[in-house]
Scaffold this active site. Structure first.
Site, PDB file in Angstrom:
ATOM      1  N   SER A 147      28.791   3.172  77.650  1.00 43.66           N
ATOM      2  CA  SER A 147      27.780   2.573  78.534  1.00 43.66           C
ATOM      3  C   SER A 147      27.646   3.378  79.828  1.00 43.66           C
ATOM      4  CB  SER A 147      28.148   1.125  78.872  1.00 43.66           C
ATOM      5  OG  SER A 147      28.172   0.338  77.712  1.00 43.66           O
ATOM      6  N   GLY A 164      15.137 -11.279  81.110  1.00 45.06           N
ATOM      7  CA  GLY A 164      15.912 -10.272  80.392  1.00 45.06           C
ATOM      8  C   GLY A 164      15.084  -9.697  79.253  1.00 45.06           C
ATOM      9  N   THR A 184      24.657  -2.247  84.780  1.00 47.23           N
ATOM     10  CA  THR A 184      25.817  -1.376  84.546  1.00 47.23           C
ATOM     11  C   THR A 184      25.902  -0.315  85.648  1.00 47.23           C
ATOM     12  OG1 THR A 184      25.565  -1.715  82.181  1.00 47.23           O
ATOM     13  CG2 THR A 184      26.893   0.179  82.857  1.00 47.23           C
ATOM     14  N   ARG A 244      18.813   3.583  73.560  1.00 44.79           N
ATOM     15  CA  ARG A 244      19.058   2.932  72.264  1.00 44.79           C
ATOM     16  C   ARG A 244      19.516   3.937  71.212  1.00 44.79           C
ATOM     17  NH1 ARG A 244      13.690  -0.518  73.217  1.00 44.79           N
ATOM     18  NH2 ARG A 244      14.684  -2.180  74.422  1.00 44.79           N
ATOM     19  N   ARG A 266      51.660  -2.893  56.610  1.00 44.15           N
ATOM     20  CA  ARG A 266      52.032  -4.312  56.635  1.00 44.15           C
ATOM     21  C   ARG A 266      52.379  -4.797  55.214  1.00 44.15           C
ATOM     22  NH1 ARG A 266      53.740  -8.491  59.740  1.00 44.15           N
ATOM     23  NH2 ARG A 266      52.800 -10.470  59.161  1.00 44.15           N
ATOM     24  N   GLU A 315      19.890  -3.727  75.925  1.00 42.34           N
ATOM     25  CA  GLU A 315      18.914  -2.777  75.357  1.00 42.34           C
ATOM     26  C   GLU A 315      18.070  -3.437  74.271  1.00 42.34           C
ATOM     27  OE1 GLU A 315      18.733   0.270  76.532  1.00 42.34           O
ATOM     28  OE2 GLU A 315      20.625   0.457  77.609  1.00 42.34           O
TER      29      GLU A 315
HETATM   30  C1  LIG Z   1      27.312  -5.918  79.912  1.00 45.77           C
HETATM   31  C2  LIG Z   1      25.834  -5.830  80.125  1.00 45.77           C
HETATM   32  C3  LIG Z   1      25.299  -4.707  80.742  1.00 45.77           C
HETATM   33  C4  LIG Z   1      23.917  -4.616  80.999  1.00 45.77           C
HETATM   34  N1  LIG Z   1      23.406  -3.512  81.666  1.00 45.77           N
HETATM   35  C5  LIG Z   1      22.104  -3.520  82.046  1.00 45.77           C
HETATM   36  C6  LIG Z   1      21.587  -2.464  82.873  1.00 45.77           C
HETATM   37  O1  LIG Z   1      22.281  -1.487  83.197  1.00 45.77           O
HETATM   38  N2  LIG Z   1      20.297  -2.544  83.309  1.00 45.77           N
HETATM   39  C7  LIG Z   1      19.486  -3.593  82.984  1.00 45.77           C
HETATM   40  O2  LIG Z   1      18.336  -3.601  83.423  1.00 45.77           O
HETATM   41  N3  LIG Z   1      19.946  -4.604  82.179  1.00 45.77           N
HETATM   42  C8  LIG Z   1      21.226  -4.592  81.725  1.00 45.77           C
HETATM   43  N4  LIG Z   1      21.716  -5.622  80.935  1.00 45.77           N
HETATM   44  C9  LIG Z   1      20.845  -6.753  80.649  1.00 45.77           C
HETATM   45  C10 LIG Z   1      20.392  -6.849  79.216  1.00 45.77           C
HETATM   46  O3  LIG Z   1      19.447  -5.843  78.929  1.00 45.77           O
HETATM   47  C11 LIG Z   1      19.854  -8.269  78.998  1.00 45.77           C
HETATM   48  O4  LIG Z   1      20.974  -9.116  79.005  1.00 45.77           O
HETATM   49  C12 LIG Z   1      19.060  -8.409  77.699  1.00 45.77           C
HETATM   50  O5  LIG Z   1      17.807  -7.792  77.815  1.00 45.77           O
HETATM   51  C13 LIG Z   1      18.845  -9.880  77.312  1.00 45.77           C
HETATM   52  O6  LIG Z   1      18.374 -10.607  78.389  1.00 45.77           O
HETATM   53  P1  LIG Z   1      19.085 -11.998  78.789  1.00 45.77           P
HETATM   54  O7  LIG Z   1      20.539 -11.784  78.868  1.00 45.77           O
HETATM   55  O8  LIG Z   1      18.366 -12.514  79.983  1.00 45.77           O
HETATM   56  O9  LIG Z   1      18.833 -12.944  77.538  1.00 45.77           O
HETATM   57  P2  LIG Z   1      17.466 -13.794  77.258  1.00 45.77           P
HETATM   58  O10 LIG Z   1      16.268 -12.922  77.377  1.00 45.77           O
HETATM   59  O11 LIG Z   1      17.536 -15.041  78.088  1.00 45.77           O
HETATM   60  O12 LIG Z   1      17.709 -14.172  75.742  1.00 45.77           O
HETATM   61  C14 LIG Z   1      18.503 -15.298  75.320  1.00 45.77           C
HETATM   62  C15 LIG Z   1      18.316 -15.475  73.815  1.00 45.77           C
HETATM   63  O13 LIG Z   1      16.924 -15.687  73.535  1.00 45.77           O
HETATM   64  C16 LIG Z   1      16.524 -14.813  72.495  1.00 45.77           C
HETATM   65  N5  LIG Z   1      15.100 -14.499  72.614  1.00 45.77           N
HETATM   66  C17 LIG Z   1      14.509 -13.749  73.556  1.00 45.77           C
HETATM   67  N6  LIG Z   1      13.168 -13.668  73.313  1.00 45.77           N
HETATM   68  C18 LIG Z   1      12.953 -14.395  72.191  1.00 45.77           C
HETATM   69  C19 LIG Z   1      11.791 -14.700  71.430  1.00 45.77           C
HETATM   70  N7  LIG Z   1      10.596 -14.221  71.760  1.00 45.77           N
HETATM   71  N8  LIG Z   1      11.927 -15.484  70.344  1.00 45.77           N
HETATM   72  C20 LIG Z   1      13.135 -15.970  69.979  1.00 45.77           C
HETATM   73  N9  LIG Z   1      14.274 -15.707  70.649  1.00 45.77           N
HETATM   74  C21 LIG Z   1      14.184 -14.932  71.737  1.00 45.77           C
HETATM   75  C22 LIG Z   1      17.398 -13.592  72.694  1.00 45.77           C
HETATM   76  O14 LIG Z   1      17.418 -12.802  71.534  1.00 45.77           O
HETATM   77  C23 LIG Z   1      18.721 -14.232  73.021  1.00 45.77           C
HETATM   78  O15 LIG Z   1      19.351 -14.621  71.819  1.00 45.77           O
HETATM   79  C24 LIG Z   1      23.070  -5.676  80.606  1.00 45.77           C
HETATM   80  C25 LIG Z   1      23.619  -6.791  79.931  1.00 45.77           C
HETATM   81  C26 LIG Z   1      24.979  -6.861  79.685  1.00 45.77           C
HETATM   82  C27 LIG Z   1      25.534  -8.058  78.977  1.00 45.77           C
END
Ligand SMILES: Cc1cc2nc3c(=O)[nH]c(=O)nc-3n(C[C@H](O)[C@H](O)[C@H](O)COP(=O)(O)OP(=O)(O)OC[C@H]3O[C@@H](n4cnc5c(N)ncnc54)[C@H](O)[C@@H]3O)c2cc1C
Length: 392
Positions: free
Chosen positions: A99, A145, A172, A251, A276, A371
């Protein structure tokens, strides 16, 4: 030639032989770095929830993997396939290490390299390629997100300057970054900004209590009236196409990288099952174990071939982002399944940090989400197949 030896990483289908000598040497150099510099310490870093990112960044810069698929400015200018295989070796160490490299090279550096001004490039890229400056990429927000276009971060003009206000989440490298590429709504649409992190009004508190990617720095970015000069904006792009093209670069690293974590789990598990003894013979000699190992090897091999295929499409300039979605979905989903199955074979030992398996499994939960989540990539594929966008 044996397909499985402790010295030669698991390569059942002979995928190693499908890449040229130069790429294989580069991959071997990254594997050596990970073996020497990361493996002996990574369980402790994970347990302590820290990463010596500054030291590692300099060493990774010397290794030549930061922005390695970019050209000029001290970047190595390798193929996308070579970049992917480097990511595979890094993630065999830990997803946090991969990452660090992905965000630096494919998100922060790529954004500047592709869309930045000549001054942005000269100022940041040589130092970032050398690991002397660390970058982060601020797209995600607390409430946006999967749908980043809804972002609330805003940049408004004030005389000749820009003023940025908003909050980014899950970023990150945020707290350790020297420069942040921040995406914000403007009157002209979404624009990217090159933000030195010592600019007044910029803070990046670290997010704690993570159970995944613990050997990686994850932060909030708070932009409170951050005043930037007119030329802080990335001149080469307006709209979501900018950040999305960066995500597609990253990606590709994940398509390969997640399989490195899977390979490490499988190698660890084969060795464990050989040593084991259960019911008077090695665990590896029991049929159920062999069925699990065989099924995992099938998925790992298929995943590697798919990754290599996508890498080659990218190298010939014919890769479509919808194909990357398929690769990201497959690699991470199958890697996580492999990690979880390996954990069962290790029994109780599998829940500790004495083995890398559960650490990889925990890490891959983040990789599954960032991503673009698996569900979002399924929707991309669904839209491609049916013509219906099912996002809303
Ligand atoms: C450790 C870590 C590092 C990261 N680093 C970065 C970074 O450097 N820069 C950055 O910009 N971001 C970063 N992210 C953010 C990451 O890209 C987001 O967490 C990701 O895009 C998902 O967004 P969210 O967590 O808000 O989930 P949400 O968008 O709230 O999604 C929650 C759930 O809803 C589902 N969902 C979403 N849309 C739909 C739909 N249309 N229909 C049905 N289900 C749906 C999703 O699949 C998921 O299961 C990081 C995340 C983590 C955990």
């Amino acid at each position: 030639m044996p397909l499985v030896t402790p010295a030669a990483p698991l390569d059942y289908l002979g995928v190693d032989a499908l890449v040229d000598d130069e790429t294989r040497d580069l991959q071997a150099a990254v594997r050596h770095f990970v073996d020497e510099r990361v493996r002996p310490h990574v369980a402790t870093w994970f347990e302590d929830g820290r990463l010596p990112a500054r030291d590692l960044a300099r060493e990774l810069g010397e290794l030549g993997v930061l922005g390695m698929h970019l050209t000029g400015y001290g970047c190595a200018g390798t193929s996308a396939t070579a970049y992917g295989l480097a990511c595979l070796e890094l993630e065999a160490g830990d997803s946090g290490l991969r990452s660090l490299v992905s965000v630096q090279g494919s998100l922060a550096m790529y954004a500047i390299w592709r869309f930045g001004s000549a001054e942005h490039k000269q100022e940041w890229l040589p130092r970032m390629a050398a690991g002397q400056a660390i970058g982060c990429f601020g797209l995600t927000e607390p409430d946006f997100g999967s749908d980043p276009a809804g972002m609330r971060t805003r940049a408004r003009r004030d005389g000749g300057d820009w003023i940025l206000d908003g909050t980014k989440m899950w970023i990150t490298n945020g707290s350790i970054a020297d420069v942040a590429v921040v995406w914000a709504h403007t009157d002209e649409g979404i624009r990217g900004f090159v933000v030195p992190t010592d600019t007044p009004g910029f803070t990046a508190p670290e997010i704690k209590r993570k159970l995944s990617l613990r050997a990686s720095v994850t932060s909030e970015l708070v932009l409170d009236g951050v005043r930037l000069p007119a030329d802080a904006v990335l001149p080469g792009v307006t709209g979501m196409g900018g950040p999305l093209s960066c995500l597609n670069e990253a990606r590709m690293g994940i398509v390969f990288g997640a399989l490195g974590a899977a390979r490490d789990c499988l190698e660890t598990t084969i060795a464990y099952a050989q040593s084991r003894q259960i019911f008077d013979k090695p665990l590896a000699a029991h049929q159920i174990t062999q069925v699990k190992l065989a099924d995992m090897t099938v998925e790992l091999g298929k995943g590697l071939l798919l990754a290599l295929h996508l890498g080659r499409l990218k190298d010939t300039g014919t890769l479509d982002h919808r194909q990357i979605s398929l690769g990201k979905l497959n690699s991470v989903r199958e890697a996580l399944a492999i990690a979880n199955t390996c954990r069962t074979i290790l029994g109780a030992a599998g829940i500790t940090l004495d083995y890398p398996v559960m650490r990889h499994a925990a890490n891959l939960e983040s990789v599954l989400t960032y991503e673009g989540t698996s569900e979002v990539h399924q929707l991309v594929i669904g839209q491609t197949l049916t013509g219906h966008a099912a996002f809303r």
